[in-house]
Motif scaffolding. Structure first.
Motif, PDB file in Angstrom:
ATOM      1  N   SER A   1       0.936  -1.198   0.015  1.00  0.00           N
ATOM      2  CA  SER A   1      -0.064  -0.067   0.182  1.00  0.00           C
ATOM      3  C   SER A   1       0.942   1.233   0.108  1.00  0.00           C
ATOM      4  CB  SER A   1      -0.974  -0.057   1.341  1.00  0.00           C
ATOM      5  OG  SER A   1      -0.105   0.109   2.377  1.00  0.00           O
ATOM      6  N   HIS A   2       1.912   1.263   0.852  1.00  0.00           N
ATOM      7  CA  HIS A   2       2.809   2.362   0.737  1.00  0.00           C
ATOM      8  C   HIS A   2       4.201   1.891   1.559  1.00  0.00           C
ATOM      9  CE1 HIS A   2       0.978   2.505   5.055  1.00  0.00           C
ATOM     10  NE2 HIS A   2       1.591   3.433   5.392  1.00  0.00           N
ATOM     11  N   TRP A   3       5.371   2.851   1.588  1.00  0.00           N
ATOM     12  CA  TRP A   3       6.442   2.162   1.909  1.00  0.00           C
ATOM     13  C   TRP A   3       6.671   1.890   3.535  1.00  0.00           C
ATOM     14  CZ3 TRP A   3      11.198   4.905   3.575  1.00  0.00           C
ATOM     15  CH2 TRP A   3      10.990   6.147   4.159  1.00  0.00           C
ATOM     16  N   HIS A   4       5.894   2.775   4.358  1.00  0.00           N
ATOM     17  CA  HIS A   4       5.992   2.857   5.660  1.00  0.00           C
ATOM     18  C   HIS A   4       6.141   1.300   6.222  1.00  0.00           C
ATOM     19  CE1 HIS A   4       4.112   6.936   6.429  1.00  0.00           C
ATOM     20  NE2 HIS A   4       5.369   6.751   6.017  1.00  0.00           N
ATOM     21  N   SER A   5       7.210   0.956   7.034  1.00  0.00           N
ATOM     22  CA  SER A   5       7.631  -0.222   7.624  1.00  0.00           C
ATOM     23  C   SER A   5       6.576  -0.908   8.589  1.00  0.00           C
ATOM     24  CB  SER A   5       8.787  -0.098   8.438  1.00  0.00           C
ATOM     25  OG  SER A   5       9.508  -1.144   9.212  1.00  0.00           O
ATOM     26  N   ASP A   6       5.671  -0.007   9.252  1.00  0.00           N
ATOM     27  CA  ASP A   6       4.825  -0.518  10.136  1.00  0.00           C
ATOM     28  C   ASP A   6       3.754  -1.299   9.382  1.00  0.00           C
ATOM     29  OD1 ASP A   6       3.643   1.818   9.293  1.00  0.00           O
ATOM     30  OD2 ASP A   6       2.562   1.966  10.927  1.00  0.00           O
ATOM     31  N   HIS A   7       3.630  -1.194   7.922  1.00  0.00           N
ATOM     32  CA  HIS A   7       2.548  -2.020   7.345  1.00  0.00           C
ATOM     33  C   HIS A   7       3.166  -3.147   6.133  1.00  0.00           C
ATOM     34  CE1 HIS A   7      -1.148   0.256   8.706  1.00  0.00           C
ATOM     35  NE2 HIS A   7      -0.226   1.251   8.796  1.00  0.00           N
ATOM     36  N   ILE A   8       4.447  -2.793   5.911  1.00  0.00           N
ATOM     37  CA  ILE A   8       5.018  -3.775   5.089  1.00  0.00           C
ATOM     38  C   ILE A   8       6.375  -4.427   5.630  1.00  0.00           C
ATOM     39  CG2 ILE A   8       3.940  -2.898   2.859  1.00  0.00           C
ATOM     40  CD1 ILE A   8       6.809  -1.799   2.230  1.00  0.00           C
TER      41      ILE A   8
ATOM     42  N   ASN B   1      -0.646  11.745   0.079  1.00  0.00           N
ATOM     43  CA  ASN B   1      -1.806  11.833   1.021  1.00  0.00           C
ATOM     44  C   ASN B   1      -1.182  11.685   2.318  1.00  0.00           C
ATOM     45  OD1 ASN B   1      -2.349   8.986   1.413  1.00  0.00           O
ATOM     46  ND2 ASN B   1      -3.757   9.128  -0.547  1.00  0.00           N
ATOM     47  N   HIS B   2      -1.471  10.360   2.925  1.00  0.00           N
ATOM     48  CA  HIS B   2      -0.632  10.045   4.193  1.00  0.00           C
ATOM     49  C   HIS B   2       0.840  10.212   4.157  1.00  0.00           C
ATOM     50  CE1 HIS B   2       0.533   7.581   7.512  1.00  0.00           C
ATOM     51  NE2 HIS B   2       1.053   6.559   6.714  1.00  0.00           N
ATOM     52  N   CYS B   3       1.511   9.557   2.877  1.00  0.00           N
ATOM     53  CA  CYS B   3       2.836   9.616   2.639  1.00  0.00           C
ATOM     54  C   CYS B   3       2.928   9.679   0.959  1.00  0.00           C
ATOM     55  CB  CYS B   3       3.752   8.428   3.093  1.00  0.00           C
ATOM     56  SG  CYS B   3       3.194   7.019   2.332  1.00  0.00           S
TER      57      CYS B   3
ATOM     58  N   ILE C   1      -5.009   2.636   3.166  1.00  0.00           N
ATOM     59  CA  ILE C   1      -4.381   2.447   4.467  1.00  0.00           C
ATOM     60  C   ILE C   1      -4.039   3.790   5.065  1.00  0.00           C
ATOM     61  CG2 ILE C   1      -2.340   1.516   5.707  1.00  0.00           C
ATOM     62  CD1 ILE C   1      -4.254  -0.595   4.470  1.00  0.00           C
ATOM     63  N   ASP C   2      -4.293   3.798   6.330  1.00  0.00           N
ATOM     64  CA  ASP C   2      -3.661   5.207   7.196  1.00  0.00           C
ATOM     65  C   ASP C   2      -4.608   6.465   6.620  1.00  0.00           C
ATOM     66  OD1 ASP C   2      -2.081   3.646   8.695  1.00  0.00           O
ATOM     67  OD2 ASP C   2      -0.240   4.014   7.655  1.00  0.00           O
ATOM     68  N   ILE C   3      -5.829   6.227   6.299  1.00  0.00           N
ATOM     69  CA  ILE C   3      -6.679   7.419   6.035  1.00  0.00           C
ATOM     70  C   ILE C   3      -7.594   7.603   7.065  1.00  0.00           C
ATOM     71  CG2 ILE C   3      -7.976   8.932   4.282  1.00  0.00           C
ATOM     72  CD1 ILE C   3      -5.180   8.229   3.531  1.00  0.00           C
TER      73      ILE C   3
HETATM   74 ZN   LIG Z   1       1.811   4.698   7.163  1.00  0.00          ZN
END
Ligand SMILES: [Zn+2]
Length: 346
Positions: free
Chosen positions: A103-110, A168-170, A187-189
């Motif tokens: 969904s996006h690059w953030h570590s806490d999701h992938i 948006n979020h990132c 994710i994260d909206i």
């Molecule tokens: Zn995130």
């Protein structure tokens, strides 16, 4: 715990919240799986939302996977779920995971994505790949396929519509829509039924993040996978979240427009500029928070009754949204001469 242990920084630190000041989470964010022992036993709850489309959660983080008949598509891999996501997949199918969508690059999701092995195809937005290439992480393998605006991932006839609508979020955070399952992943909206985590889910672009609520509602879906917290969402959850963030946005405009005084600067003194800034910005955020949480909302309730955690989190959203109004959006009185003593904020 004494306050001194919680906050050894004293006047330089954050105060401690008292549970007595905050309501318990409302029943609508406490689904049955929280009470049936599943989480204690397995560490996750998995639920089929539509034919082959499964939601996985541990009541803090969630993700999804889809059976296609030609392998499994995983959407995200939160390390908070970790290999419990593999366990959830193995609970419902023997088929291998063949595709992973970030969904996006953030570590806490992938950050657990490497658990899917080296043979999977990984799909993301171009920007996500760029960010992961810039800061390499073996736990987040580089995407094998990327796109810039729109793409369709077709695995065994299961089609996921991938769309990027801007930061948006990132940067690089995408919408993942499955029309045949009527499930949207964004994710994260929105956190269904909740006020999101601190500072609009630690979002980087509040203006894009606010717009994303409308972009979600442009889709035709029954269920929303959102990344957090205790449940998946419905359209009504997104409509409520949209109303909440727009209330904060509207109050931010009003409070900034009404700001004329410089009493706090006088009080802090000319040689304590950041004491003034801390007091002034926190005062403004407090006023936005007060207006948001004391108003009656569209269904007759207060936000503290409608959204779990609103009494804790609103001040952080107010701070961030107010600041985004000041920095992202134009307003009157840019061109002027002479003393600006009454207009420090703008
Ligand atoms: Zn995130």
């Amino acid at each position: 715990m004494s306050d001194n242990t919680f906050n050894p920084a004293g006047a330089w630190g954050f105060p401690k919240a008292d549970p007595a000041d905050h309501p318990e989470e409302p029943a609508h964010v406490r689904p049955e799986y929280l009470f049936n022992g599943e989480l204690e036993k397995k560490g996750y709850h998995v639920e089929e939302l539509a034919n082959g489309f499964h939601w996985v959660t541990n009541s803090f983080y969630d993700a999804a996977f889809i059976e296609t008949g030609e392998g499994v598509i995983a959407i995200d891999a939160p390390p908070n779920l970790g290999e419990n996501m593999l366990a959830a997949i193995e609970e419902v199918t023997d088929a291998p995971v063949t595709h992973v969508v970030y969904s996006h690059w953030h570590s806490d999701h992938i950050g657990a994505a490497s658990m899917f092995g080296n043979d999977v195809k990984i799909i993301s937005h171009d920007i996500t790949r760029d960010l992961l290439a810039r800061w390499p992480d073996p736990l987040r393998p580089l995407p094998t396929e990327t796109f810039s605006d729109e793409a369709v991932l077709d695995v065994g006839g299961v089609k996921l519509e991938l769309s990027y609508k801007g930061e948006n979020h990132c940067p690089g955070n995408i919408f993942i829509n499955s029309p045949q399952h009527r499930v949207l992943t964004a994710i994260d909206i929105v956190s269904p039924g909740w006020s999101v985590f601190f500072h609009c889910d630690a979002s980087e672009n509040m203006t894009g993040w606010i717009d994303a609520h409308d972009q979600i509602l442009e889709y035709d879906f029954d269920a929303l996978i959102s990344g957090h917290v205790t449940r998946y969402g419905t359209r009504d959850d997104v409509v409520a979240a949209r109303e909440y963030v727009h209330n904060i946005l509207d109050h931010s405009w009003d409070v900034l427009r009404e700001t004329r005084g410089n009493e706090l600067m006088v009080e802090a003194g000319p040689e304590r500029r950041w004491t003034w800034a801390e007091n002034e910005f926190n005062r403004l955020a407090n006023e936005v928070t007060h207006r948001t949480l004391t108003q009656t909302t569209s269904n007759g309730q207060k936000w503290t009754e409608r959204l779990a955690g609103a009494s804790n989190m609103t001040k952080y959203h107010a701070w961030s949204i107010m600041e985004s109004v000041r920095l992202h959006r134009t307003h009157d009185d840019y061109q002027r001469r002479g003393p600006a003593i009454n207009k420090y904020i703008w």
